[in-house]
Design a protein around this motif. Sequence first.
Motif, PDB file in Angstrom:
ATOM      1  N   GLU A  32       0.877  -1.166   0.000  1.00 21.45           N
ATOM      2  CA  GLU A  32       0.000   0.000   0.000  1.00 21.45           C
ATOM      3  C   GLU A  32       0.913   1.213   0.000  1.00 21.45           C
ATOM      4  O   GLU A  32       1.369   1.663   1.048  1.00 21.45           O
ATOM      5  N   SER A  34       2.720   4.823  -0.143  1.00 27.05           N
ATOM      6  CA  SER A  34       2.452   6.189   0.274  1.00 27.05           C
ATOM      7  C   SER A  34       2.677   7.084  -0.945  1.00 27.05           C
ATOM      8  O   SER A  34       3.312   6.672  -1.915  1.00 27.05           O
ATOM      9  N   ILE A  36       3.911  10.889  -2.329  1.00 19.41           N
ATOM     10  CA  ILE A  36       4.588  12.156  -2.085  1.00 19.41           C
ATOM     11  C   ILE A  36       4.382  13.036  -3.308  1.00 19.41           C
ATOM     12  O   ILE A  36       4.619  12.593  -4.429  1.00 19.41           O
ATOM     13  N   LYS A  66      -6.381  11.683  -3.363  1.00 18.90           N
ATOM     14  CA  LYS A  66      -7.272  11.190  -2.308  1.00 18.90           C
ATOM     15  C   LYS A  66      -8.303  10.231  -2.882  1.00 18.90           C
ATOM     16  O   LYS A  66      -8.629   9.223  -2.253  1.00 18.90           O
ATOM     17  N   CYS A  69      -6.630   6.839  -3.343  1.00 21.75           N
ATOM     18  CA  CYS A  69      -6.101   6.192  -2.152  1.00 21.75           C
ATOM     19  C   CYS A  69      -7.154   5.856  -1.105  1.00 21.75           C
ATOM     20  O   CYS A  69      -6.837   5.266  -0.077  1.00 21.75           O
TER      21      CYS A  69
END
Length: 70
Positions: A32, A34, A36, A66, A69
């Motif tokens: 999963e 992240s 940046i 968003k 995710c």
Amino acid sequence: TKMGFLITGAPAGSGLLDIPWWLAEMRKWGREPSVIIEQWPPFMGTIEESRSQEEEWALQSLSYLKKLCD
């Protein structure tokens, strides 16, 4: 750059990077990732205009990422 080309960024989701594909590939392997946000906005003539453009891109990028995710 005096090298005959110019590299500029774009808000996430509107450039050449296929972000949904990359996220799907990472998830296939149980990851999963992240996210940046790194932007390369062009100079817009003044520092204030450039800062405003970068802020706008950051907000657009956050909104787009968003959705991917959640």
